[in-house]
Each structure stands twice: as C-alpha cells, then as structure tokens.
Design a protein around this motif. Structure first.
Motif, PDB file in Angstrom:
ATOM      1  N   GLN A 278       0.819  -1.206   0.000  1.00  0.00           N
ATOM      2  CA  GLN A 278       0.000   0.000   0.000  1.00  0.00           C
ATOM      3  C   GLN A 278       0.856   1.261   0.000  1.00  0.00           C
ATOM      4  O   GLN A 278       0.460   2.282  -0.557  1.00  0.00           O
ATOM      5  N   VAL A 279       2.018   1.200   0.666  1.00  0.00           N
ATOM      6  CA  VAL A 279       2.946   2.327   0.696  1.00  0.00           C
ATOM      7  C   VAL A 279       4.228   1.882   0.012  1.00  0.00           C
ATOM      8  O   VAL A 279       4.938   1.023   0.518  1.00  0.00           O
ATOM      9  N   PRO A 280       4.541   2.433  -1.161  1.00  0.00           N
ATOM     10  CA  PRO A 280       5.732   1.978  -1.893  1.00  0.00           C
ATOM     11  C   PRO A 280       7.000   2.612  -1.350  1.00  0.00           C
ATOM     12  O   PRO A 280       6.977   3.603  -0.619  1.00  0.00           O
ATOM     13  N   SER A 281       8.132   2.050  -1.735  1.00  0.00           N
ATOM     14  CA  SER A 281       9.419   2.657  -1.421  1.00  0.00           C
ATOM     15  C   SER A 281       9.784   3.755  -2.418  1.00  0.00           C
ATOM     16  O   SER A 281      10.566   4.641  -2.110  1.00  0.00           O
ATOM     17  N   VAL A 282       9.220   3.674  -3.611  1.00  0.00           N
ATOM     18  CA  VAL A 282       9.504   4.654  -4.659  1.00  0.00           C
ATOM     19  C   VAL A 282       8.191   5.085  -5.288  1.00  0.00           C
ATOM     20  O   VAL A 282       7.362   4.233  -5.657  1.00  0.00           O
ATOM     21  N   ALA A 283       7.982   6.380  -5.405  1.00  0.00           N
ATOM     22  CA  ALA A 283       6.831   6.926  -6.121  1.00  0.00           C
ATOM     23  C   ALA A 283       7.327   7.581  -7.402  1.00  0.00           C
ATOM     24  O   ALA A 283       8.232   8.423  -7.362  1.00  0.00           O
ATOM     25  N   VAL A 284       6.773   7.199  -8.510  1.00  0.00           N
ATOM     26  CA  VAL A 284       7.067   7.835  -9.796  1.00  0.00           C
ATOM     27  C   VAL A 284       5.811   8.578 -10.233  1.00  0.00           C
ATOM     28  O   VAL A 284       4.749   7.971 -10.398  1.00  0.00           O
ATOM     29  N   ILE A 285       5.932   9.883 -10.385  1.00  0.00           N
ATOM     30  CA  ILE A 285       4.798  10.719 -10.777  1.00  0.00           C
ATOM     31  C   ILE A 285       5.060  11.240 -12.178  1.00  0.00           C
ATOM     32  O   ILE A 285       6.047  11.956 -12.411  1.00  0.00           O
ATOM     33  N   LEU A 286       4.223  10.867 -13.110  1.00  0.00           N
ATOM     34  CA  LEU A 286       4.351  11.336 -14.488  1.00  0.00           C
ATOM     35  C   LEU A 286       3.380  12.489 -14.696  1.00  0.00           C
ATOM     36  O   LEU A 286       2.167  12.319 -14.619  1.00  0.00           O
ATOM     37  N   THR A 287       3.931  13.669 -14.939  1.00  0.00           N
ATOM     38  CA  THR A 287       3.116  14.862 -15.083  1.00  0.00           C
ATOM     39  C   THR A 287       2.818  15.109 -16.561  1.00  0.00           C
ATOM     40  O   THR A 287       3.741  15.281 -17.360  1.00  0.00           O
ATOM     41  N   GLU A 288       1.549  15.098 -16.894  1.00  0.00           N
ATOM     42  CA  GLU A 288       1.096  15.329 -18.263  1.00  0.00           C
ATOM     43  C   GLU A 288       1.922  14.545 -19.274  1.00  0.00           C
ATOM     44  O   GLU A 288       2.548  15.105 -20.178  1.00  0.00           O
ATOM     45  N   PRO A 289       1.972  13.242 -19.145  1.00  0.00           N
ATOM     46  CA  PRO A 289       2.777  12.450 -20.087  1.00  0.00           C
ATOM     47  C   PRO A 289       2.183  12.492 -21.490  1.00  0.00           C
ATOM     48  O   PRO A 289       1.020  12.190 -21.683  1.00  0.00           O
TER      49      PRO A 289
END
Length: 362
Positions: A278-289
């Motif tokens: 539920q809580v990852p070690s890494v968050a990847v956020i793709l902004t307006e891909p």
C-alpha cells in the motif's frame, strides 16, 4: 506556542494505553508519583475498550484523565491518538500501562526533548505481577530490595550499541524505537500525522511511526538513563516457539504493506503470501505524459502489481481508457500524507518517442 518559547514551561502529557489491567496501572501511577521532574504534568489513560474502565486515584500530584474507545480489537495506535487529540501538549510521553518508570525517567526524557525530536528510554524487565503499589514505592525510594531482573532482548542492546545510542542512525534504525518507552515533541507528532490507526493487533505501529519520523528528519536518541521496568519478560520470553512465530507472522502481515522498507520486505519468507504494497518505497509521478494510449497501457502493465514502485499518472487533459488500474498504479498525484511516507519520489514530465524505422523495406 512551542515548547522552546522563552518564559514558559513546555506542557507535558503522559499517554498510557490501557486494557483491563488495573493492577498494572496502579503500579505505574504509584511510580509516577515519585518522579523527580517538577512542574505540571497531565496523565491521560487511553482505554482501549476495557470491560471494566480504569479507576484513577482520587488525589494525585498530576492532573489525571481518561479517554475511551470501543473494543474493536487491539488498537493501541488509535487509543494513543485519541488521548493526544483530547489533551494536546508540547511534549508527548508514551508509556505502556505495564511499565514502572524509575523516579528520574520523566526528568531525563523532558530534558532531552529540549534539543531532540524523539527519544526512547531503556526498558528493563522484572516479574512485578505480585507487587503492590506500596511495595513499588518502597523499592523506588530505596527502602526495599529491587526485583530480580529478567534477561532483556539482545537485539535492542546490540542495535543501540551499533548506532552509538542512535546518534549514528541509518534508514533501518527505526526498529530500535519502541512505543512502550517513547517520547516526542508534539511538533514532530503532528508533522507525521501521529500513529497509523490501520494497525490493529499487537505490534508494528511503533516501527511505522518511527520510520515516518526518520523520513521527516527527526533528531532522535536512545536514553539509557531513562529507565522503566516492564512487568514480565520480553515477548520472546513469554511465548513458546509456535506462539511467538504466529504473533510475529501477524505483525509482518500488518507491516509489510505499510512500511516502505525494501530490506524489511525482503525478510519475509513468503512475499507472495502478503497483500500488495500500500505504501511503496519509490513513487514515480508522471506529469502530463505525452504518450499514446497504448504506450500508457504498456507502462502500466510493466509494473509489478503492488510492488516497491508505485506509479501516479497525472494525466491532466488526457483520459485513461486502459481498463481497471492494477494495484500500485494511481490516477492524479499522491496526497501530502502519502508523500510523507515514501522514501524516494521521482516527479517530472515524461517525453517518450516511439521507435520508428527509417526508410522503406528493401
């Protein structure tokens, strides 16, 4: 007003989670009456749904309060949060009801919190089950012999020694902060959002809290001079091998999805048997891909469902049409609370070019 404001003393709440053990509470309160710390202190007994509510003495040097929640399982995390919300203070001292603090405990903790964010005391062990409050007082004031000490858990002592009492901490040192003898500033408690109330059952909520403190940059220490005695042996000394294994398995089941520490998660014997992270070690956020729909679907499908890396798709004007999102893939952006728990966040705009052959087929 912060605890460091000149001209005033920090307010202090001692939070004691409680469930159906009046004798233990009586011993703790008797020991609190002998504390060398001077100044006002509030003690809040957080009742976790006891069949018989806690009984507090009619007179005390402290202000005594109780809060109550319904019995819906072992919910020490929620009980502590309830007490803090009802009776806030600058400094929060968490003591389990089966602890007996030595007279200097509170003074040592309060002094350390003038320049630290989080401290953990020294938990010693003895069989105090037949000790009356008066006998506790005689022992702590030197008028009676002390109890025979039981063997403490070696892993804690080794951890404190290896980290110079947590002065040389690393990303796994959160394991050495135990809630039975934990204290912190309200500023840090509020910054990380308190205990996670999703923890229901014995153990785990203190590791989760400590890990979030570490991510928030907390300054912490182990205080060997802040001694409190636990009634009975450590968990490993109270249970046989099968019972201990069952308790630890349940703790791992609670911790594995919520504690973003790959080292801890790799310790699990059967990682596939645990629920998705539920809580990852890494968050990847793709902004307006700027990706075609089929490329987005390929990206989503390439992630391990609920693994260490979670993906947030901040699509703005684009619409997701690839069907149900698997665990670990989310639309929008993570909330501030989510971001406070994740060790590594990668946030940016993605520019992707599909490979295309040049020239014709000859």
């Amino acid at each position: 007003m912060s605890a460091s404001d000149p001209g005033r003393r920090a307010s202090i709440s001692v939070v004691v989670p409680f469930y159906d053990d009046q004798a233990a509470l009586d011993r703790l309160l008797a020991a609190m009456e002998l504390q060398t710390h001077t100044g006002p202190v509030r003690i809040v007994v957080a009742d976790d749904g006891s069949r018989v509510p806690p009984i507090l003495p009619r007179s005390s040097r402290y202000a005594l309060h109780t809060v109550h929640q319904d019995d819906r399982g072992f919910r020490a995390a929620a009980a502590r949060n309830l007490a803090v919300a009802a009776y806030p203070a600058d400094l929060l001292v968490f003591l389990d009801a089966d602890m007996v603090p030595e007279p200097g405990y509170l003074a040592t903790v309060v002094a350390a919190l003038q320049h630290l964010d989080v401290v953990v005391g020294r938990r010693r062990h003895a069989d105090l089950g037949n000790w009356s409050p008066s006998r506790i007082g005689e022992w702590l004031t030197g008028r009676a012999a002390p109890p025979r000490e039981l063997t403490p858990p070696a892993w804690l002592a080794e951890g404190y020694a290896a980290t110079a009492n947590l002065a040389d901490s690393n990303s796994r040192s959160y394991r050495y902060l135990i809630s039975a003898v934990l204290a912190m500033t309200a500023e840090m408690f509020d910054r990380i959002g308190g205990f996670d109330e999703r923890f229901v059952g014995y153990g785990g909520e203190d590791w989760d809290l400590a890990h979030r403190c570490w991510l928030a940059g907390a300054r912490w220490r182990y205080l060997p001079g802040a001694v409190a005695w636990h009634n009975g042996a450590d968990l490993a000394g109270r249970l046989d091998a099968d019972e201990l294994a069952q308790v630890l398995d349940r703790q791992r089941e609670r911790l594995t999805p919520l504690l973003p520490d790959p080292w801890f998660r790799r310790l699990q014997d059967h990682p596939g048997a645990h629920p998705p992270t539920q809580v990852p070690s890494v968050a990847v956020i793709l902004t307006e891909p700027e990706l075609p729909a089929d490329s987005l679907e390929l990206l989503v499908a390439g992630l391990a469902a609920g693994g260490e890396v979670h993906l947030w798709l901040d699509l703005a004007g684009q619409c997701w049409s690839g069907g149900p999102l698997p665990p670990g893939v989310h639309l929008g952006r993570p909330s501030p609370e989510e971001l406070s728990r994740i060790p590594l966040v990668i946030d940016g705009t993605v520019a992707a070019t599909r490979w295309a052959p040049k020239g014709g087929v000859g």
